[in-house]
Design an enzyme around this catalytic site. Structure first.
Site, PDB file in Angstrom:
ATOM      1  N   ASP A 138       0.137   4.849  16.976  1.00  0.00           N
ATOM      2  CA  ASP A 138       0.090   4.612  15.532  1.00  0.00           C
ATOM      3  C   ASP A 138       1.485   4.518  14.944  1.00  0.00           C
ATOM      4  O   ASP A 138       2.185   5.522  14.821  1.00  0.00           O
ATOM      5  CB  ASP A 138      -0.684   5.758  14.876  1.00  0.00           C
ATOM      6  CG  ASP A 138      -1.065   5.475  13.445  1.00  0.00           C
ATOM      7  OD1 ASP A 138      -0.564   4.483  12.890  1.00  0.00           O
ATOM      8  OD2 ASP A 138      -1.855   6.244  12.878  1.00  0.00           O
ATOM      9  N   ASP A 182       4.108  -4.040  10.265  1.00  0.00           N
ATOM     10  CA  ASP A 182       3.128  -3.217  10.966  1.00  0.00           C
ATOM     11  C   ASP A 182       2.484  -4.026  12.088  1.00  0.00           C
ATOM     12  O   ASP A 182       1.888  -5.069  11.848  1.00  0.00           O
ATOM     13  CB  ASP A 182       2.066  -2.732   9.975  1.00  0.00           C
ATOM     14  CG  ASP A 182       1.048  -1.804  10.614  1.00  0.00           C
ATOM     15  OD1 ASP A 182       1.292  -1.335  11.740  1.00  0.00           O
ATOM     16  OD2 ASP A 182       0.012  -1.549   9.991  1.00  0.00           O
TER      17      ASP A 182
END
Length: 450
Positions: free
Chosen positions: A118, A330
């Site tokens: 993550d 991201d």
């Protein structure tokens, strides 16, 4: 630029969550030195390599599902940012279907840890025995009593203070953490240090959470989370000096039938260089420090340049320019999210430049779609970051949703702006956290020589 969209299989655009799987771990006792580097395969969730691969799901459905997960992910970002404005920085968590798994090992003797990798979270944690409350998992649950290298962190230690919420154990002087996430998932346990093995690199005294109470929307294929964000407890931050603060990835536009994998590299192997590299500064002094903020100045459609004013959410710290750090990058979010007003201007420019019938996405996910039976002429779209003009290819900006339906893969958002992974495909994207830059190099990510 003219492109025959039929030459791009739908699932080549369907880059969703990536699963980091190390084929066979080599449990070396050699610690990583500052000059060494290592690479890991990134396997697309919907590829035949993935344990979640379902051949009964159509390619079109996979792509739509990935788009829906992008909107879900954005909502969790919003929850994290709202908390950070109250000085209560809270990481978000997403189940494995919206992230990628990293196969490492923990403890002595080693136990496999399949954690959600993550980039928007910091704490590394895994489920631990004894389980007061644990979700079902396929990998073996880690038992700290069976590891000779497990050490709990005392309450007065600095790492304990770096947790957003911690308490002191009732029976021992042990730092206890408690994380709850935007989707009501949670983990509670003890902060500890343990040996972590990634490939042939043995990393001693890595800080992690040993979770005894965990629940929520976690998939049984995983056993926890591996934080790769910018905060002090993330794996990247803990590896900082040994990898020189450098890592990179190259995202393959992988079809369901392809057996070519993407790569993520750390240390010297993660350096991005060459004549075609462009670099942009990482914005500093933004909250939360977990996220990697860039400054987007404009987006061009052909020769038409649209100035990007950015978003005021989250608000910058004192002394930081209002437009600095106006978008995050991201690798786990599929779509690119842009502020509503700017997005409307971008859509208008594309409508003028594309000679095709404008239609609606029948599934109501994307807002700008065109119907064309054979080819569609897509103008060159360039993302102008500070110091770096990133020229996007058609596969970075348009997806084939049906045989004759093509949709723009940037969408409107009134919250956080995100430069997603579809826009990053076929770029070698490098992070230099010590130098404070992110670099882009146009690359055939399917090449085995990367």
């Amino acid at each position: 630029m003219a492109v025959n969209c039929e030459s791009y299989h739908l699932d080549r655009f369907a880059l969703v969550c990536l699963i980091v799987l190390l084929p066979r771990l080599s449990f070396s006792t050699r610690a990583l030195s500052p000059t060494t580097g290592f690479s890991v395969d990134l396997i697309q969730r919907d590829s035949p390599f993935s344990h979640t691969y379902n051949p009964t799901i159509s390619n079109f459905d996979r792509l739509h599902n990935s788009f829906r997960r992008s909107f879900s992910r954005l909502g969790r970002y919003k929850s994290t940012l709202a908390l950070s404005q109250k000085t209560l920085i809270q990481s978000r968590i997403i189940p494995s279907e919206g992230e990628y798994l990293m196969n490492v090992s923990i403890g002595t003797p080693p136990v496999v840890l399949l954690g959600i990798a993550d980039t928007g979270s910091d704490l590394i944690w895994t489920q631990c025995k004894p389980c007061t409350q644990c979700f079902k998992q396929i990998p073996t649950i880690f038992d700290p009593k069976k590891s000779s290298t497990y050490h709990e962190i005392p309450c007065d230690a600095k790492p304990c203070g770096e947790l957003y919420q911690s308490t002191c154990g009732s029976e021992h002087d042990t730092c206890e953490y408690s994380y709850s996430y935007g989707d009501r998932s949670f983990t509670k346990g003890n902060l500890a240090a343990e040996t972590l093995v990634v490939g042939s690199a043995s990393l001693p005294k890595v800080l992690f959470g040993c979770g005894h109470e965990n629940g929520g929307t976690f998939d049984e294929s995983g056993s926890g989370l591996i934080g790769l964000g910018g905060g002090p407890l993330s794996l990247v931050s803990q590896l900082g000096n040994s990898i020189g603060g450098k890592f990179s990835y190259c995202l393959v536009p992988l079809s369901a039938e392809s057996y070519v994998t993407s790569k993520i590299s750390f240390g010297s192997a993660g350096v991005v260089s060459g004549s075609r590299v462009v670099s942009t500064p990482l914005a500093q002094n933004r909250d939360p420090e977990t996220f990697y903020y860039l400054t987007l100045e404009a987006i061009s459609v052909g020769k038409k340049r649209l100035v990007y004013e950015g978003t005021n959410y989250p608000s910058p710290k004192a002394g930081v320019a209002a437009n600095e750090g106006n978008i995050i990058i991201d690798s786990g979010t599929t779509l690119t999210f842009l502020p509503a007003g700017f997005y409307d201007d971008l859509v208008s420019a594309l409508e003028e430049a594309i000679d095709a019938e404008k239609v609606s996405d029948p599934r109501g996910v994307l807002s700008l779609c065109f119907r064309e039976s054979s080819t569609i002429s897509v103008p060159t779209i360039t993302a102008h970051f500070t110091g770096a003009d990133v020229v996007l290819q058609p596969l970075n900006t348009f997806a084939k949703l049906e045989d004759d339906l093509f949709c723009f893969t940037m969408v409107s958002s009134n919250d956080l702006a995100i430069f997603g992974n579809l826009a990053q495909m076929n770029f070698l994207v490098g992070y230099d956290l010590q130098g404070g830059t992110v670099s882009f190099k146009p690359t055939d990510c399917s090449s085995q020589t990367i």
